[in-house]
Design a protein around this motif. Structure first.
Motif, mmCIF file in Angstrom:
data_model
loop_
_atom_site.group_PDB
_atom_site.id
_atom_site.type_symbol
_atom_site.label_atom_id
_atom_site.label_comp_id
_atom_site.label_asym_id
_atom_site.label_seq_id
_atom_site.Cartn_x
_atom_site.Cartn_y
_atom_site.Cartn_z
ATOM 1 N N MET A 52 -0.646 45.107 25.906
ATOM 2 C CA MET A 52 0.476 44.827 26.798
ATOM 3 C C MET A 52 1.084 46.123 27.329
ATOM 4 N N MET A 53 1.212 47.121 26.463
ATOM 5 C CA MET A 53 1.733 48.409 26.906
ATOM 6 C C MET A 53 0.781 49.065 27.898
ATOM 7 N N GLY A 61 6.680 43.507 23.284
ATOM 8 C CA GLY A 61 5.263 43.854 23.201
ATOM 9 C C GLY A 61 4.840 44.923 24.185
ATOM 10 N N HIS A 62 5.626 45.130 25.254
ATOM 11 C CA HIS A 62 5.288 46.174 26.226
ATOM 12 C C HIS A 62 5.518 47.573 25.670
ATOM 13 N N ASP A 101 -0.476 50.859 33.385
ATOM 14 C CA ASP A 101 -1.409 50.840 34.520
ATOM 15 C C ASP A 101 -0.788 50.198 35.756
ATOM 16 N N GLU A 102 -0.071 49.087 35.567
ATOM 17 C CA GLU A 102 0.348 48.274 36.703
ATOM 18 C C GLU A 102 1.765 48.595 37.194
ATOM 19 N N VAL A 103 2.529 49.342 36.413
ATOM 20 C CA VAL A 103 3.886 49.695 36.843
ATOM 21 C C VAL A 103 4.029 51.202 37.015
ATOM 22 N N MET A 110 -1.965 40.374 33.873
ATOM 23 C CA MET A 110 -0.921 40.918 34.752
ATOM 24 C C MET A 110 0.394 41.048 33.989
ATOM 25 N N VAL A 111 1.160 42.089 34.322
ATOM 26 C CA VAL A 111 2.497 42.255 33.755
ATOM 27 C C VAL A 111 3.430 41.221 34.367
ATOM 28 N N SER A 112 4.216 40.572 33.531
ATOM 29 C CA SER A 112 5.171 39.588 34.022
ATOM 30 C C SER A 112 6.134 40.213 35.021
#
Length: 340
Positions: free
Chosen positions: A17-18, A10-11, A23-25, A1-3
């Motif tokens: 991480m990217m 690293g994003h 995907d999640e944002v 999960m993204v923090s």
């Protein structure tokens, strides 16, 4: 999960991480089918009969000038290449500048001249733009956003999800040049051989390959995360396996030596003037010849083969010169921030 707390360096790495951040944002917020395709340029209808390819990117590289280029050339070439991967004829660019108060006007003029020269080389026009100036400390000198649009010819459909067993994997030249060139200036490293960024517009090379290999499956420029991230995106999208011949992958000796010294895998280092192509096996040699005939493809090579995925799932394997194999994963975390 993204923090939920903060964005980390690293994003922006081009690795896992990217991928999670996208995907999640972004995909969750901007739920368009063109984005979910996962390609470098979104394809959209252009009434009444045509299609366009549209891509955008923001460039924050530091230092702003490095061996072989600068942030201006990088901004034009990067977006031209992203649009061209769709097979589109790239036509127009926009550019947006975020400039820190106190940034030297002479440096801005030089960057704009570099952008103009790259656009002329790519035969594209910069037709709109925007400028914002922020207070001192609000940006690292200058950031540039470019967006590009092109026309997709009838009958051309390219996608990372189109790879098929038996296809050949090609790369247009030596890998890792850009990342190591930026690192050498940023960290004050000296090498016995000059290493320069490969930043270049590759829309002409792509057009040459499509003319020689009209059934090409896909193109991708291996920028952040390098060849490793690009090929892992392909196998995930297509549900296949790719096996690379390590001995066939072109890497300059100076780049390989620098990577050995720094603990990097050159297959995970960023490139800004190289193109990966997946083509049917019977079109591999014509595609290779087309690449090598282009000024930016002299070191092109056939580096691997697409195969059926193993029961364990899609993967990228590297066959070493000693007959063993290793798994080539996507980059995890940040290898070198602010690379483009």
């Amino acid at each position: 999960m993204v923090s939920n707390a903060t964005v980390q360096l690293g994003h922006g790495s081009g690795g896992t991480m990217m991928r999670r951040l996208i995907d999640e944002v972004f995909l969750e917020a901007f739920d368009a089918p063109e984005l979910h395709a996962g390609d470098d340029a979104g394809i959209a209808p252009l009434p009444p009969t045509g299609r366009i390819a549209l891509s955008t990117d923001t460039f924050v590289v530091t230092p702003h000038t490095f061996p072989g280029g600068d942030i201006g050339r990088l901004a034009v070439c990067g977006t031209v290449n992203d649009v061209a991967t769709s097979g589109a004829r790239v036509r127009y660019l926009s550019c947006g500048f975020v400039i820190e108060e106190g940034f030297p006007l002479d440096d801005l003029r030089r960057i704009c001249a570099s952008m103009a020269a790259a656009a002329r080389e790519a035969h594209v026009a910069i037709i709109t733009g925007d400028t914002k100036v922020v207070e001192r400390g609000g940006a690292d000198g200058i950031y540039i956003n470019t967006a590009g649009v092109g026309e997709v010819p009838e009958g051309v459909t390219l996608s990372g999800a189109a790879c098929r067993p038996g296809d050949a994997v090609l790369v247009s030249g030596t890998l890792g040049d850009h990342g190591i060139a930026v690192m050498s200036v940023r960290e004050g490293l000296a090498f016995s051989t000059d290493i320069e960024s490969d930043a270049a517009p590759l829309n002409g090379l792509i057009a040459d390959v499509l003319a020689a290999a009209p059934h090409t499956r896909c193109f991708r420029d291996p920028t952040r995360g390098g060849l490793a991230s690009t090929l892992n995106e392909f196998v995930t999208a297509s549900g296949v396996e790719i096996e690379l011949d390590e001995a066939a992958i072109p890497v300059r000796p100076a780049v390989r030596a620098a990577c050995d010294m720094l603990g990097y895998d050159p297959l995970q280092v960023a490139n800004e003037g190289k193109m990966v192509a997946v083509v049917p096996a019977d079109e591999a040699e014509p595609a290779l010849a087309a690449m090598r005939a282009n000024r930016y493809g002299a070191d092109a090579a056939i580096i691997g083969t697409v195969r059926e995925a193993a029961p364990t799932g899609p993967a990228v394997l590297v066959r070493t010169p000693w007959g063993s194999s290793r798994i080539l994963d996507m980059l995890v975390g940040e290898q070198l921030p602010r690379i483009c």
